[in-house]
Design a protein around this motif. Structure first.
Motif, short mmCIF file in Angstrom:
data_model
loop_
_atom_site.label_atom_id
_atom_site.label_comp_id
_atom_site.label_asym_id
_atom_site.label_seq_id
_atom_site.Cartn_x
_atom_site.Cartn_y
_atom_site.Cartn_z
N ASP A 1 44.85 -7.81 -22.50
CA ASP A 1 44.46 -7.18 -23.76
C ASP A 1 43.92 -8.25 -24.70
N SER A 2 42.99 -7.85 -25.51
CA SER A 2 42.42 -8.75 -26.51
C SER A 2 41.92 -7.92 -27.69
N PRO A 3 42.11 -8.44 -28.89
CA PRO A 3 41.54 -7.74 -30.04
C PRO A 3 40.01 -7.77 -30.03
N VAL A 4 39.44 -8.67 -29.24
CA VAL A 4 37.99 -8.74 -29.07
C VAL A 4 37.65 -7.89 -27.86
N ALA A 5 37.03 -6.76 -28.10
CA ALA A 5 36.77 -5.80 -27.02
C ALA A 5 35.99 -6.41 -25.86
N ALA A 6 35.08 -7.31 -26.16
CA ALA A 6 34.26 -7.92 -25.10
C ALA A 6 35.08 -8.79 -24.16
N LEU A 7 36.29 -9.17 -24.57
CA LEU A 7 37.14 -10.03 -23.74
C LEU A 7 38.28 -9.27 -23.07
N ALA A 8 38.49 -8.03 -23.44
CA ALA A 8 39.62 -7.25 -22.94
C ALA A 8 39.34 -6.66 -21.56
N ASP A 9 40.30 -6.83 -20.67
CA ASP A 9 40.27 -6.22 -19.34
C ASP A 9 38.94 -6.45 -18.62
N ARG A 10 38.55 -7.71 -18.56
CA ARG A 10 37.29 -8.10 -17.90
C ARG A 10 37.59 -8.81 -16.57
N PRO A 11 36.74 -8.59 -15.56
CA PRO A 11 36.92 -9.30 -14.30
C PRO A 11 36.51 -10.77 -14.43
N VAL A 12 37.27 -11.62 -13.78
CA VAL A 12 36.96 -13.05 -13.70
C VAL A 12 36.99 -13.42 -12.23
N ARG A 13 35.85 -13.76 -11.67
CA ARG A 13 35.76 -14.08 -10.23
C ARG A 13 36.01 -15.57 -10.04
N ALA A 14 37.27 -15.96 -10.25
CA ALA A 14 37.65 -17.38 -10.23
C ALA A 14 38.10 -17.85 -8.84
N TYR A 15 38.47 -16.96 -7.97
CA TYR A 15 38.95 -17.31 -6.63
C TYR A 15 40.19 -18.20 -6.70
N GLU B 1 53.77 -29.02 -3.28
CA GLU B 1 53.32 -27.80 -3.93
C GLU B 1 52.13 -28.09 -4.84
N TRP B 2 51.14 -27.22 -4.72
CA TRP B 2 49.93 -27.39 -5.52
C TRP B 2 49.48 -26.04 -6.04
N ARG B 3 48.99 -26.03 -7.28
CA ARG B 3 48.44 -24.81 -7.87
C ARG B 3 47.08 -24.54 -7.22
N THR B 4 46.84 -23.30 -6.86
CA THR B 4 45.58 -22.92 -6.23
C THR B 4 44.44 -23.18 -7.20
N PRO B 5 43.54 -24.09 -6.86
CA PRO B 5 42.43 -24.35 -7.79
C PRO B 5 41.39 -23.22 -7.71
N PRO B 6 40.77 -22.90 -8.83
CA PRO B 6 39.67 -21.94 -8.79
C PRO B 6 38.53 -22.50 -7.93
N LEU B 7 37.90 -21.63 -7.18
CA LEU B 7 36.77 -22.07 -6.36
C LEU B 7 35.42 -21.81 -7.04
N TRP B 8 35.43 -21.12 -8.18
CA TRP B 8 34.15 -20.88 -8.84
C TRP B 8 33.52 -22.21 -9.21
N GLY B 9 32.26 -22.32 -8.97
CA GLY B 9 31.55 -23.57 -9.22
C GLY B 9 31.65 -24.59 -8.10
N LEU B 10 32.34 -24.23 -7.01
CA LEU B 10 32.52 -25.18 -5.91
C LEU B 10 31.19 -25.72 -5.40
N GLY B 11 30.22 -24.86 -5.24
CA GLY B 11 28.92 -25.29 -4.73
C GLY B 11 28.18 -26.24 -5.67
N LEU B 12 28.55 -26.24 -6.94
CA LEU B 12 27.91 -27.13 -7.92
C LEU B 12 28.63 -28.46 -8.04
N SER B 13 29.82 -28.58 -7.44
CA SER B 13 30.62 -29.80 -7.58
C SER B 13 29.86 -31.09 -7.29
#
Length: 131
Positions: free
Chosen positions: A25-39, A64-76
């Motif tokens: 939830d967000s008081p900013v409608a454009a940010l509320a319940d939006r998909p984030v394809r972070a992998y 133990e390691w936190r799963t890193p987001p893969l978005w942007g992997l090809g640009l690394s």
């Protein structure tokens, strides 16, 4: 890319590298319940003895390691001098090397990737490079 994405899910990569999260939830409608394809699932996972560096951070154990987001992997490589430096310490110099070093909870996914044909492995890696 569709075939590579299907293979990503088929071998189980998407269990931890969850393709899509949603904002809350967000008081900013454009940010509320939006998909984030972070992998990522943003959770800690036991990656096995091969990635145990003997260092603890907070309550995370050395393997133990936190799963890193893969978005942007090809640009690394664009921001890393033309090369990949993957995993928590940059030891994997390619996507394939990073996959090969997955152990612990990711052993099954790594093994299923290893059983793919060379062409299927290329499709999966090409998909990752497209992120």
């Amino acid at each position: 890319m569709l075939a590579g994405e299907q293979l990503f899910v088929q071998v189980g990569c998407g269990k931890c590298h969850t393709p899509e999260l949603r904002t809350g939830d967000s008081p900013v409608a454009a940010l509320a319940d939006r998909p984030v394809r972070a992998y990522t699932d943003l959770l800690l996972h036991d990656m096995g003895p091969g990635l145990n560096d003997g260092y603890t951070e907070g309550s995370a154990q050395p393997a133990e390691w936190r799963t890193p987001p893969l978005w942007g992997l090809g640009l690394s490589p664009n921001s890393q001098g033309g090369s990949y430096f993957l995993l928590h310490d940059g030891r994997a110099r390619s996507i394939e090397a990073a996959i090969a070093q997955h152990g612990g909870e990711a052993t099954g996914s790594r093994d299923r990737y290893d059983r793919l044909s060379a062409a299927e492995q290329r499709q999966l890696v090409d998909f990752l490079k497209s992120l």
